[in-house]
Write a protein that holds these residues in place. Structure first.
Motif, PDB file in Angstrom:
ATOM      1  N   ARG B 337     -34.067  -9.793  48.549  1.00 10.28           N
ATOM      2  CA  ARG B 337     -33.426 -10.749  49.482  1.00 10.28           C
ATOM      3  C   ARG B 337     -31.961 -10.382  49.692  1.00 10.28           C
ATOM      4  N   ARG B 338     -31.299 -10.028  48.593  1.00 10.04           N
ATOM      5  CA  ARG B 338     -29.867  -9.698  48.665  1.00 10.04           C
ATOM      6  C   ARG B 338     -29.640  -8.470  49.546  1.00 10.04           C
ATOM      7  N   LEU B 339     -30.557  -7.521  49.457  1.00  9.35           N
ATOM      8  CA  LEU B 339     -30.419  -6.280  50.219  1.00  9.35           C
ATOM      9  C   LEU B 339     -30.346  -6.560  51.721  1.00  9.35           C
ATOM     10  N   ALA B 340     -31.039  -7.626  52.142  1.00  5.19           N
ATOM     11  CA  ALA B 340     -31.051  -7.961  53.575  1.00  5.19           C
ATOM     12  C   ALA B 340     -29.634  -8.287  54.065  1.00  5.19           C
ATOM     13  N   ASP B 341     -28.774  -8.779  53.153  1.00  6.92           N
ATOM     14  CA  ASP B 341     -27.383  -9.098  53.552  1.00  6.92           C
ATOM     15  C   ASP B 341     -26.615  -7.836  53.941  1.00  6.92           C
ATOM     16  N   PHE B 342     -27.101  -6.674  53.499  1.00  9.60           N
ATOM     17  CA  PHE B 342     -26.379  -5.426  53.764  1.00  9.60           C
ATOM     18  C   PHE B 342     -27.091  -4.596  54.839  1.00  9.60           C
ATOM     19  N   ASP B 343     -27.927  -5.251  55.618  1.00  9.03           N
ATOM     20  CA  ASP B 343     -28.630  -4.574  56.701  1.00  9.03           C
ATOM     21  C   ASP B 343     -27.608  -3.889  57.611  1.00  9.03           C
ATOM     22  N   ILE B 344     -27.898  -2.639  57.945  1.00 18.12           N
ATOM     23  CA  ILE B 344     -26.913  -1.856  58.710  1.00 18.12           C
ATOM     24  C   ILE B 344     -26.636  -2.471  60.081  1.00 18.12           C
ATOM     25  N   ARG B 345     -27.641  -3.158  60.658  1.00 21.60           N
ATOM     26  CA  ARG B 345     -27.405  -3.785  61.973  1.00 21.60           C
ATOM     27  C   ARG B 345     -26.382  -4.906  61.849  1.00 21.60           C
ATOM     28  N   ARG B 346     -26.479  -5.635  60.751  1.00 25.76           N
ATOM     29  CA  ARG B 346     -25.520  -6.726  60.530  1.00 25.76           C
ATOM     30  C   ARG B 346     -24.116  -6.153  60.305  1.00 25.76           C
ATOM     31  N   SER B 347     -24.041  -5.069  59.513  1.00 25.59           N
ATOM     32  CA  SER B 347     -22.737  -4.455  59.254  1.00 25.59           C
ATOM     33  C   SER B 347     -22.121  -3.938  60.552  1.00 25.59           C
ATOM     34  N   ARG B 348     -22.966  -3.361  61.413  1.00 21.90           N
ATOM     35  CA  ARG B 348     -22.458  -2.857  62.716  1.00 21.90           C
ATOM     36  C   ARG B 348     -21.900  -3.996  63.553  1.00 21.90           C
TER      37      ARG B 348
END
Lengths: 346, 362
Positions: B337-348
């Motif tokens: 679940r935590r990994l989803a917070d670092f989704d590259i689309r969100r970071s972009r």
């Protein structure tokens, strides 16, 4: 499938309890971790801060640049190339090495003179570091029984981790644990820490400011300060107030237990008082320091003291006499100690 | 068109920060900005991706131009950027405090000190400070940066999907077949990562719980002296055959370590982000970590965080994770679940929102 029933805080508490139980059962030797630290230290270079003289010597050793160009190689062809380059460029390498060495030697020379001047100054003004070393060998005067009940009562409603620094042989720590409070201790003296560890208590061998510096902001529900608050210099105590402010969570508590300034140096405190760089603060000073850091609710409780007995109140001059006796009592035999309990803003 | 050019110390393959530079450039270009990467050192494998910083000729007359400097170590690129008239963005990946290296590698300590001195000059000049963690953002603020935004490092989770090296898998499985467990730490061998504390905890675990356990310290070295001390220390503890210092490994081997170890143990004193935590989450590997620097922030609730790294406490914590199936499942699920917070689309999105708000539209 996610299992929401796992309470990580509870798991951590169970892990801490398991460690305590294993220590109490003698399964984990009290000095086990310290022996590991000492073993690793054998393979590590000396800490720069450990000895100014040693650091200076190391700097002087490093000042000499080797003008010899390394030519060894696993590859024979590369070895030949390196030897040819060394022959062609050797004169320039020596020229550069000599200049770098000269610069390093000049800097070290200045450092050596500075160290000598500091040493002279310390000789005249008194070497604080040596006094601290002597102080570290003095068995501290502990009077935990006098404030044990007050500390437990001040923290009874606290939920979360409580740090007791310095915890000594663990008497107050054990009382807090018996009251169901999740407390651990920090003690800089190994012989006292070992006694507390042998009781199955959770104790870290560290000094209090150093330990607090590593605690995450708001990571503790409460901090009990003792021992160190009597010996640190005023500047260090102000820094300590900053550190506890950072470590204690909103709504958390700070408890300072200290010998009174007027009682400091009396009887069993004499050696500590003479060698310590600092002295205890008045309770009002702690109240001020904590209030200006967001602890508006501060309560001061005097502990101990041998007040002069009042004269019988039926005598005509009793009111005046007793008022003066109270003043004399306070000045000469005032409270031996105090407890300051401060609660942080939410 | 507006240009946002990145200036970096080094552009190298198999390096998380370099991957981030390239992802930032893609994001900027796709959003319509002109963007190039300038570096002090461009490794041969990436020579088509970046140019030497001295090749930068300045802004075109008709093109508003911003420079984005990535700060991670002392570099002459920082001095170059400081002398440029273009407005500045700063992307901070953390600079390890020099004191961790002073006694081990004085030269490295010097470069780190230089990096922090340069940061002190860059931060007040930057119109926006980007940081890959709140911890780093706080440091930027303390250096005088007026405005900061947290943009996690651009990690493409898909890039972690690799085949596991069969030889490493066989080695790790052999340990299990003998009844032992595999501990893992991934990261450069460096004093701030305190692998010696992992070895201490591992020593306690072997002594009190599992004499057949093995520890794998995976990663290149930032300090030869520290590496040597670590090896000698493990030897003196009688753990020479059980502690494996692998050095840098290819992606397939790394994948094998993540997928076939039993627990990841982190005792670092200082981490600006700690990317291996995300890689462990992706591989479904439970994490036991000491709560220091940015580790609690990156890990969130996806690991067992400890407020001490006493060898016995870490050993008991690992033993608990390994024997308590429910706890282990909980940690692994929380990691996913935590990994989803670092989704590259969100970071972009976070990156472009911050850039557009400061620089303006392309």
């Amino acid at each position: 499938m996610t299992d929401d029933a796992v309470d990580i805080t509870k798991v951590r508490a169970e892990i801490a309890a398991e460690v305590r139980a294993r220590r109490a059962a003698g399964e984990y030797p009290p000095a086990f971790e310290r022996e590991l630290d000492e073993l690793f230290a054998r393979f590590a270079p000396m800490e720069v801060s450990e000895s100014l003289e040693a650091a200076l010597e190391r700097s002087e050793d490093a000042a000499g640049i080797d003008p010899e160009i390394p030519v060894a190689s696993n590859n024979p062809v590369l070895g030949i190339v390196k030897r040819v380059l060394a022959r062609l460029l050797g004169w320039y390498h020596v020229f550069v090495a000599q200049q770098v060495t000269a610069a390093a030697v000049a800097v070290n020379h200045v450092l050596r003179r500075v160290v000598e001047k500091i040493t002279d100054l310390e000789r005249v003004t008194g070497d604080a570091a040596r006094a601290r070393e002597s102080l570290a060998r003095v068995a501290p005067a502990r009077d935990d029984e006098s404030w044990e009940t007050l500390v437990v009562s001040a923290l009874r409603d606290v939920r979360g981790r409580v740090l007791v620094g310095e915890c000594g042989d663990g008497r107050v720590l054990a009382a807090l644990a018996a009251a169901g409070i999740d407390a651990y201790g920090v003690e800089p003296r190994a012989e006292l820490a070992d006694v507390a560890l042998a009781k199955g208590l959770e104790v870290r061998l560290d000094d209090v400011p150093g330990h607090l510096g590593g605690v995450a902001a708001g990571g503790l529900a409460a901090v009990v300060l003792r021992g160190c608050v009597e010996r640190l210099s005023p500047g260090e105590l102000v820094s300590l107030a900053d550190l506890v402010t950072s470590a204690v969570a909103p709504g958390g508590r700070v408890v300072v237990t200290s010998t009174s300034p007027s009682a400091w140096g009396r009887d069993r405190h004499a050696i500590e008082a003479d060698l310590a760089p600092g002295r205890p603060l008045h309770p009002q000073t702690w109240a001020h320091l904590l209030a200006e850091r967001g602890f508006p609710d501060v309560e001061i409780t005097p502990v101990g003291g041998d007040a002069l007995p009042p004269v019988p109140s039926d005598r005509p001059e009793a009111t005046v006499l007793n008022a003066n006796l109270a003043r004399i009592s306070d000045a000469l035999f005032g409270p031996d100690a105090y407890v300051v309990v401060a609660t942080r803003d939410r | 068109m507006t240009a946002v050019h990145q200036f970096v110390p080094t552009l190298a393959p198999h390096d998380a920060v370099s991957t981030h530079y390239l992802a930032v450039r893609s994001a900027l270009r796709e959003a319509g900005y002109r963007s190039e990467i300038y570096a002090h050192e461009v490794k041969p494998e990436l020579r088509r991706q970046g140019r030497h910083y001295r090749a930068y000729k300045g802004a075109r007359a008709d093109e508003p131009t911003w420079l984005c400097y990535h700060s991670s170590v002392g570099s002459p690129v920082a001095e170059f950027v400081l002398e440029r008239p273009e407005p500045l963005l700063l992307d901070y990946h953390n600079i390890t405090p020099a004191e961790f290296f002073v006694r081990w590698e004085p030269f490295v300590a010097g470069r780190l000190s230089l990096g922090r001195r340069q940061l002190a000059k860059l931060a007040p000049r930057a119109r926006l400070g980007l940081a890959d963690s709140g911890y780093n953002a706080q440091e930027l603020t303390s250096f005088g940066c007026g405005r900061t935004a947290v943009v996690p490092i651009m990690l493409d989770v898909a890039s972690l999907e690799r085949d596991a090296d069969p030889a490493v898998v066989a080695r790790l499985d052999a340990v299990r077949q003998r009844g032992g467990r595999n501990w893992l730490f991934v990261g450069r061998i460096a004093p701030n990562k305190a692998q010696h504390d992992v070895v201490k905890a591992f020593g306690a675990y072997r002594r009190f719980f599992d004499p057949r356990a093995e520890l794998h310290l995976v990663g290149g070295s930032s300090s030869h002296r520290y590496l040597t001390a670590l090896r000698d220390f493990a030897g003196a503890l009688g753990l020479g055959g059980a502690v494996h210092l692998t050095g840098p490994v290819p992606d397939e081997q790394l994948s094998a370590y993540y997928r076939h170890s039993d627990v990841m143990v982190v005792c670092s004193e200082h981490e600006g982000f700690c990317l291996p935590l995300l890689e462990a989450m992706h591989a479904g590997l439970p994490v036991v970590a000491y709560a220091a620097a940015a580790v609690p922030e990156t890990l969130g609730d996806a690991g067992l965080l400890l407020d001490t790294k006493d060898a016995c406490t870490v050993a008991v914590a690992v033993a608990r994770v390994l024997r308590d199936d429910r706890l282990r499942r909980h940690l692994v699920d929380a990691g996913r679940r935590r990994l989803a917070d670092f989704d590259i689309r969100r970071s972009r999105e976070l990156l472009l929102d911050a850039i557009v708000a400061t620089v303006g539209p392309p």
